[in-house]
Design a protein around this motif. Structure first.
Motif, mmCIF file in Angstrom:
data_model
loop_
_atom_site.group_PDB
_atom_site.id
_atom_site.type_symbol
_atom_site.label_atom_id
_atom_site.label_comp_id
_atom_site.label_asym_id
_atom_site.label_seq_id
_atom_site.Cartn_x
_atom_site.Cartn_y
_atom_site.Cartn_z
ATOM 1 N N SER A 17 56.563 90.111 51.893
ATOM 2 C CA SER A 17 56.120 90.668 50.619
ATOM 3 C C SER A 17 54.631 90.421 50.420
ATOM 4 N N SER A 31 50.393 94.559 38.437
ATOM 5 C CA SER A 31 51.580 95.417 38.468
ATOM 6 C C SER A 31 52.273 95.367 39.825
ATOM 7 N N GLU A 32 51.516 95.211 40.899
ATOM 8 C CA GLU A 32 52.121 95.108 42.229
ATOM 9 C C GLU A 32 52.870 93.777 42.378
ATOM 10 N N ASN A 34 54.130 92.112 39.895
ATOM 11 C CA ASN A 34 55.286 92.214 39.014
ATOM 12 C C ASN A 34 56.410 93.037 39.635
ATOM 13 N N ARG A 35 56.068 94.095 40.361
ATOM 14 C CA ARG A 35 57.115 94.887 41.033
ATOM 15 C C ARG A 35 57.827 94.060 42.086
ATOM 16 N N ALA A 36 57.079 93.281 42.842
ATOM 17 C CA ALA A 36 57.697 92.424 43.857
ATOM 18 C C ALA A 36 58.591 91.384 43.180
ATOM 19 N N ALA A 38 60.030 91.616 40.229
ATOM 20 C CA ALA A 38 61.186 92.277 39.623
ATOM 21 C C ALA A 38 62.270 92.550 40.667
ATOM 22 N N ALA A 39 61.861 92.936 41.869
ATOM 23 C CA ALA A 39 62.843 93.184 42.938
ATOM 24 C C ALA A 39 63.561 91.891 43.308
ATOM 25 N N ARG A 67 56.108 90.606 31.749
ATOM 26 C CA ARG A 67 56.943 91.118 32.844
ATOM 27 C C ARG A 67 57.120 90.084 33.956
ATOM 28 N N SER A 68 56.084 89.332 34.221
ATOM 29 C CA SER A 68 56.173 88.286 35.246
ATOM 30 C C SER A 68 57.238 87.269 34.869
ATOM 31 N N ALA A 71 60.843 88.634 34.959
ATOM 32 C CA ALA A 71 61.382 88.688 36.318
ATOM 33 C C ALA A 71 61.910 87.317 36.733
#
Length: 109
Positions: A17, A31-32, A34-36, A38-39, A67-68, A71
């Motif tokens: 990752s 945002s990148e 946070n997407r990692a 969230a997954a 968001r962090s 997650a």
């Protein structure tokens, strides 16, 4: 969910990752990260979320946001660790971030 978590561990390990986050010459955006996170959170992998969060903060580029933390809360809840999920609600306040409905819902799920 457990099968998805096993698949995610095999396919997207933390080191992988990090490579994905560094695919461009520009530093990763929040945002990148946070997407990692969230997954990993959806798969119930709190350790991986923490490692990504540490990287994000350690590089000094970004502070965690709502968001962090959500997650991270979801990761603990999905991993069957509701006490740790609830603890992160208190910790996020220490960062000056107020929990939202998603924070509380994730912690009790």
């Amino acid at each position: 969910p457990r099968e998805a978590a096993r698949w995610l561990r095999r396919v997207v390990e933390p080191s992988v990752s990090q490579l994905l986050l560094r695919r461009s010459k520009a530093p990763p955006r929040r945002s990148e990260y946070n997407r990692a996170m969230a997954a990993y959170g959806a798969a119930g992998l709190p350790h991986e979320v923490m490692e990504t969060l540490r990287t994000m903060v350690g590089e000094g580029e970004h502070r965690p946001d709502l968001r962090s933390f959500n997650a991270l809360i979801a990761a603990h809840a999905n991993a069957g660790q509701p006490d740790r999920a609830a603890a992160w609600i208190h910790r996020m306040r220490g960062w000056g971030i107020e929990p939202d409905a998603c924070s509380y819902t994730s912690a009790i799920a």
